[in-house]
Design a protein around this motif. Structure first.
Motif, PDB file in Angstrom:
ATOM      1  N   GLY A 189     -41.925   0.797 -18.216  1.00  0.00           N
ATOM      2  CA  GLY A 189     -42.096   1.832 -17.036  1.00  0.00           C
ATOM      3  C   GLY A 189     -41.739   1.163 -15.743  1.00  0.00           C
ATOM      4  N   PRO A 190     -41.959   1.737 -14.625  1.00  0.00           N
ATOM      5  CA  PRO A 190     -42.029   3.155 -14.609  1.00  0.00           C
ATOM      6  C   PRO A 190     -41.304   3.982 -15.290  1.00  0.00           C
ATOM      7  CG  PRO A 190     -41.891   2.277 -12.644  1.00  0.00           C
ATOM      8  CD  PRO A 190     -41.909   1.138 -13.328  1.00  0.00           C
ATOM      9  N   TYR A 191     -41.636   5.266 -15.711  1.00  0.00           N
ATOM     10  CA  TYR A 191     -40.824   6.084 -16.585  1.00  0.00           C
ATOM     11  C   TYR A 191     -40.481   7.300 -15.613  1.00  0.00           C
ATOM     12  CZ  TYR A 191     -42.037   3.518 -20.565  1.00  0.00           C
ATOM     13  OH  TYR A 191     -42.167   2.560 -21.398  1.00  0.00           O
ATOM     14  N   LYS A 192     -40.560   7.075 -14.337  1.00  0.00           N
ATOM     15  CA  LYS A 192     -40.141   8.167 -13.356  1.00  0.00           C
ATOM     16  C   LYS A 192     -39.195   7.573 -12.565  1.00  0.00           C
ATOM     17  CE  LYS A 192     -43.827  11.377 -11.948  1.00  0.00           C
ATOM     18  NZ  LYS A 192     -44.929  11.533 -11.016  1.00  0.00           N
ATOM     19  N   GLN A 193     -38.092   8.148 -12.380  1.00  0.00           N
ATOM     20  CA  GLN A 193     -36.871   7.289 -11.685  1.00  0.00           C
ATOM     21  C   GLN A 193     -37.356   7.143 -10.240  1.00  0.00           C
ATOM     22  OE1 GLN A 193     -33.092   9.525 -12.706  1.00  0.00           O
ATOM     23  NE2 GLN A 193     -32.907   7.849 -14.493  1.00  0.00           N
ATOM     24  N   SER A 194     -38.001   7.725  -9.580  1.00  0.00           N
ATOM     25  CA  SER A 194     -38.343   7.779  -8.162  1.00  0.00           C
ATOM     26  C   SER A 194     -38.988   6.691  -7.823  1.00  0.00           C
ATOM     27  CB  SER A 194     -38.965   8.798  -7.537  1.00  0.00           C
ATOM     28  OG  SER A 194     -40.225   9.420  -8.254  1.00  0.00           O
ATOM     29  N   LEU A 195     -39.622   6.112  -8.863  1.00  0.00           N
ATOM     30  CA  LEU A 195     -40.589   4.704  -8.631  1.00  0.00           C
ATOM     31  C   LEU A 195     -39.659   3.716  -9.166  1.00  0.00           C
ATOM     32  CD1 LEU A 195     -44.122   6.585 -10.351  1.00  0.00           C
ATOM     33  CD2 LEU A 195     -43.289   5.912  -7.930  1.00  0.00           C
ATOM     34  N   ARG A 196     -38.590   3.866  -9.326  1.00  0.00           N
ATOM     35  CA  ARG A 196     -37.847   2.475  -9.961  1.00  0.00           C
ATOM     36  C   ARG A 196     -36.724   2.203  -8.814  1.00  0.00           C
ATOM     37  NH1 ARG A 196     -38.298   1.697 -15.144  1.00  0.00           N
ATOM     38  NH2 ARG A 196     -36.069   0.918 -15.396  1.00  0.00           N
ATOM     39  N   CYS A 197     -36.471   2.441  -7.656  1.00  0.00           N
ATOM     40  CA  CYS A 197     -35.799   2.363  -6.615  1.00  0.00           C
ATOM     41  C   CYS A 197     -35.613   0.893  -6.480  1.00  0.00           C
ATOM     42  CB  CYS A 197     -35.901   2.822  -5.449  1.00  0.00           C
ATOM     43  SG  CYS A 197     -35.596   4.693  -5.474  1.00  0.00           S
ATOM     44  N   GLU A 198     -36.355   0.001  -6.275  1.00  0.00           N
ATOM     45  CA  GLU A 198     -36.336  -1.645  -6.284  1.00  0.00           C
ATOM     46  C   GLU A 198     -35.670  -2.128  -7.341  1.00  0.00           C
ATOM     47  OE1 GLU A 198     -40.143  -3.617  -5.192  1.00  0.00           O
ATOM     48  OE2 GLU A 198     -38.960  -5.503  -5.845  1.00  0.00           O
ATOM     49  N   ILE A 199     -35.478  -1.758  -8.541  1.00  0.00           N
ATOM     50  CA  ILE A 199     -34.948  -2.078  -9.844  1.00  0.00           C
ATOM     51  C   ILE A 199     -33.506  -1.675  -9.558  1.00  0.00           C
ATOM     52  CG2 ILE A 199     -34.694  -1.901 -12.210  1.00  0.00           C
ATOM     53  CD1 ILE A 199     -37.488  -1.064 -12.500  1.00  0.00           C
ATOM     54  N   TYR A 200     -33.220  -0.520  -9.243  1.00  0.00           N
ATOM     55  CA  TYR A 200     -31.696  -0.072  -9.085  1.00  0.00           C
ATOM     56  C   TYR A 200     -31.267  -0.901  -7.773  1.00  0.00           C
ATOM     57  CZ  TYR A 200     -33.591   4.235 -11.496  1.00  0.00           C
ATOM     58  OH  TYR A 200     -34.292   5.019 -12.265  1.00  0.00           O
ATOM     59  N   HIS A 201     -31.875  -0.981  -6.636  1.00  0.00           N
ATOM     60  CA  HIS A 201     -31.240  -1.942  -5.858  1.00  0.00           C
ATOM     61  C   HIS A 201     -31.092  -3.270  -6.273  1.00  0.00           C
ATOM     62  CE1 HIS A 201     -33.082   0.977  -2.604  1.00  0.00           C
ATOM     63  NE2 HIS A 201     -32.314   1.547  -3.250  1.00  0.00           N
ATOM     64  N   THR A 202     -31.909  -4.017  -7.237  1.00  0.00           N
ATOM     65  CA  THR A 202     -31.587  -5.021  -7.776  1.00  0.00           C
ATOM     66  C   THR A 202     -30.420  -5.192  -8.524  1.00  0.00           C
ATOM     67  OG1 THR A 202     -33.953  -5.289  -7.821  1.00  0.00           O
ATOM     68  CG2 THR A 202     -32.517  -6.942  -9.063  1.00  0.00           C
ATOM     69  N   PHE A 203     -29.939  -4.256  -9.419  1.00  0.00           N
ATOM     70  CA  PHE A 203     -28.925  -4.189  -9.993  1.00  0.00           C
ATOM     71  C   PHE A 203     -27.607  -3.777  -9.084  1.00  0.00           C
ATOM     72  CE2 PHE A 203     -29.571  -4.339 -14.709  1.00  0.00           C
ATOM     73  CZ  PHE A 203     -31.007  -4.490 -14.512  1.00  0.00           C
ATOM     74  N   ALA A 204     -27.828  -2.776  -8.080  1.00  0.00           N
ATOM     75  CA  ALA A 204     -26.704  -2.586  -7.371  1.00  0.00           C
ATOM     76  C   ALA A 204     -26.317  -4.087  -6.579  1.00  0.00           C
ATOM     77  CB  ALA A 204     -27.094  -1.647  -6.257  1.00  0.00           C
ATOM     78  N   LYS A 205     -27.505  -4.884  -6.198  1.00  0.00           N
ATOM     79  CA  LYS A 205     -27.124  -6.008  -5.322  1.00  0.00           C
ATOM     80  C   LYS A 205     -26.201  -6.963  -5.931  1.00  0.00           C
ATOM     81  CE  LYS A 205     -29.483  -9.537  -2.331  1.00  0.00           C
ATOM     82  NZ  LYS A 205     -30.592 -10.049  -1.917  1.00  0.00           N
ATOM     83  N   GLU A 206     -26.647  -6.896  -7.423  1.00  0.00           N
ATOM     84  CA  GLU A 206     -25.683  -7.939  -8.407  1.00  0.00           C
ATOM     85  C   GLU A 206     -24.264  -7.507  -8.354  1.00  0.00           C
ATOM     86  OE1 GLU A 206     -26.710 -10.283 -12.298  1.00  0.00           O
ATOM     87  OE2 GLU A 206     -25.930  -8.268 -12.617  1.00  0.00           O
ATOM     88  N   LEU A 207     -24.019  -6.270  -8.444  1.00  0.00           N
ATOM     89  CA  LEU A 207     -22.724  -5.748  -8.370  1.00  0.00           C
ATOM     90  C   LEU A 207     -21.964  -6.122  -7.159  1.00  0.00           C
ATOM     91  CD1 LEU A 207     -22.827  -2.065 -10.101  1.00  0.00           C
ATOM     92  CD2 LEU A 207     -22.142  -4.312 -11.031  1.00  0.00           C
TER      93      LEU A 207
END
Ligand code: GLU
Length: 546
Positions: free
Chosen positions: A115-133
């Motif tokens: 988890g977290p299994y709610k996408q709204s709680l995962r923004c930091e994770i998405y930003h980390t992957f976006a930063k890598e791109l």
């Protein structure tokens, strides 16, 4: 351009890397071949029968491979969100026994290590992957306004070229670091876009678990990965989540097939292996001989809530959905009439690639069958449970004497061929109506082929010989005994040999009695009905005259 510098400018607070998350969410330790699947609804408050169908497929895929079925809530579109949607989804699934092993368990609880299994709680994770791109040069910030985008489309339409944000039309692709820095210092809002290297003349090939080989042109659009509010749209969010949650099979509606090239490209640029995809075709219905999608607007049966309201037994709906999911299910069911659904050898390969046909009449038959196999007590429990919510009058009647009600449901239930009168709990009221004076329609209508005097004579004669203590044989003998004096024959064969000689046979006599007592021509066993109604009530009903 120094992409590392750019990435730090855009995401100064992101200090983790995707590799850190790979450590936090390591590959799952599961047996060989185990499928990890997820049901990933958006919390919009409406559950389509197609959603239930796809959750069922998830569960079957996980169960049949000793895998994991988890629930993820895709709440990235706050505008469409409905307050109690998550409860709605969870209770909808659990009433059909489709219970996730992991993920969101209620508005506030979740279980599992991914988890977290709610996408709204995962923004930091998405930003980390976006930063890598961004660091790899595969993504960039775009400051275009709605107006800029609209102007782009207008010009593209004029020139007759493909619309969208790509190639030379992607103005922000070539911004310099200084230009970007200036926008950021001005506090301008931006989205992060994929810097697509796709070539529309090249093809991607995906082997879909259900549809087989899919061949499509590569994606050329610079799709948005992170919106200006920091939230990713579906394409990016699912790629990151399904990777970190170690999903092996993405089972979803085939409306996503057209964006598959973008999804594949995102995985590629992130250096990730894409999951296997199983795209389910929409559930179809026959409308005036034409096959069309089951529509939320036109068809009440498109909503999962409909089945609860009508009172379809969940087990019956599931059986039916299994039948349209896998073409070999009905044969399997015949060979294993009492087996648990979980032991069915489900396979994606046996799913219809063009869309399963949904047929309410068939569903009714399946449900009649399911109800006919229940015990009288089960029928009672389900019926009163349904009535409590949807029919207070029925609830009160059934609840006033539960033993009596169970006796009604026992009639003809444990025969070799149990009757199949009811397919849904909303039919129970009509089914039991003649047992309750409160709802019994005393405006009795006899079949037209009986003369009034005959009806009256039969009822009068029968009332005289009726004895509530008779066993079934005596009861039938008694009914036969009134035939001859009234011009009927107790012997059906005799009647058939020479119909002109008689007014009718014992079956006709019993029809008159049946109608007087129940106001219908077709009922379960009349002897049992009379027994249950009791002497006073039977005599009162036999006193009716026409
Ligand atoms: N949130 C998406 C939807 O509700 C899920 C699609 C998927 O299962 O990947 O359509």
């Amino acid at each position: 351009m120094d992409y590392n510098k750019l990435a730090d400018l855009l995401y100064p607070n992101i200090t983790k890397t995707p590799a850190d998350y790979d450590e936090i969410y390591p590959p799952r330790e599961l047996p060989q071949g185990a499928k990890v699947v997820r049901f990933a609804p958006s919390p919009t408050g409406y559950m389509h029968i197609g959603n239930l169908f796809s959750a069922l497929i998830d569960k079957l895929a996980a169960d049949s491979s000793n895998g994991i079925f988890y629930l993820r809530i895709e709440d990235t579109d706050k505008k469409r969100e409905v307050d109690d949607a998550i409860d709605h989804i969870i209770s909808g699934l659990s009433s059909y026994g489709i219970i996730p092993q992991e993920g969101i368990m209620s508005q506030i609880d979740e279980i599992g290590n991914y988890g977290p299994y709610k996408q709204s709680l995962r923004c930091e994770i998405y930003h980390t992957f976006a930063k890598e791109l961004i660091q790899k040069g595969y993504a960039y910030p775009c400051f275009c306004s709605e107006d800029d985008l609209a102007a782009n489309v207008e010009q593209q339409e004029k020139e007759g070229v493909q619309t969208g944000y790509y190639g030379k039309w992607a103005k922000c692709r070539d911004l310099t670091f200084e230009e970007i820095e200036e926008h950021i210092n001005n506090g301008d809002s931006f989205v992060i876009r994929l810097k697509s290297q796709g070539d529309e003349n090249k093809k991607i090939i995906v082997n879909d678990e259900i549809k087989g080989k899919l061949e499509m042109p590569e994606n050329t659009q610079d799709a948005v990965l992170i919106k200006s509010d920091g939230i990713p749209p579906y394409a990016f969010a699912h790629a990151v989540d399904d990777h970190l949650m170690r999903t092996t099979h993405v089972v979803r509606g085939d409306e996503w097939v057209s964006s598959l090239p973008t999804h594949i490209q995102i995985h590629q640029y992130l250096g990730l292996k894409a999951p296997k995809y199983a795209h389910i075709s929409p559930i179809m219905k026959l409308d005036d001989g034409n096959k069309r999608k089951l529509s939320k607007r036109k068809d009440p049966e498109a909503a999962v809530a409909y089945y609860e309201e009508v009172g379809y037994p969940e087990g019956g709906v599931l059986e039916y959905l299994m039948g349209i999911a896998n073409s070999n299910f009905e044969d399997w069911r015949r060979a294993n009439p009492d087996a648990d659904l979980r032991s069915f050898p489900f396979s994606f390969k046996k799913m219809s690639a063009s869309g399963a046909l949904f047929d309410l009449l068939k569903l009714n038959d399946v449900c009649k069958n399911v109800i006919s196999k229940m015990s009288a007590e089960e029928v009672y429990d389900y019926a009163i449970g349904w009535a409590e919510k949807y029919d207070k009058e029925l609830y009160t009647l059934l609840g006033s004497d539960s033993d009596f009600a169970v006796e009604i449901f026992k009639i003809d239930r444990y025969n070799k061929k149990p009757r199949k009168d009811i397919y849904a709990w909303s039919q129970v009221k009509d089914y039991v109506s003649y047992f309750y004076n409160e709802i019994f329609d005393k405006n009795i209508t006899f079949p037209e082929d009986f003369a009034k005097e005959d009806i009256n004579a039969i009822l009068e004669a029968y009332a005289k010989v009726y004895d509530e203590n008779h066993d079934k044989d005596q009861w039938f003998e008694t009914m036969k005994s009134i035939c001859e004096p009234l011009g009927y024959t107790p012997n059906v064969k005799e009647y058939k040999a020479d119909p002109d000689k008689f007014k009718g046979h014992v079956g006709d006599v019993s029809t008159v009695i049946r109608v007087a007592v129940t106001n219908r021509t077709n009922t379960p066993d009349l002897y049992s009905i009379l027994k249950l109604l009791g002497k006073d009530e039977v005599l009162a009903r036999l006193s009716v005259r026409v």
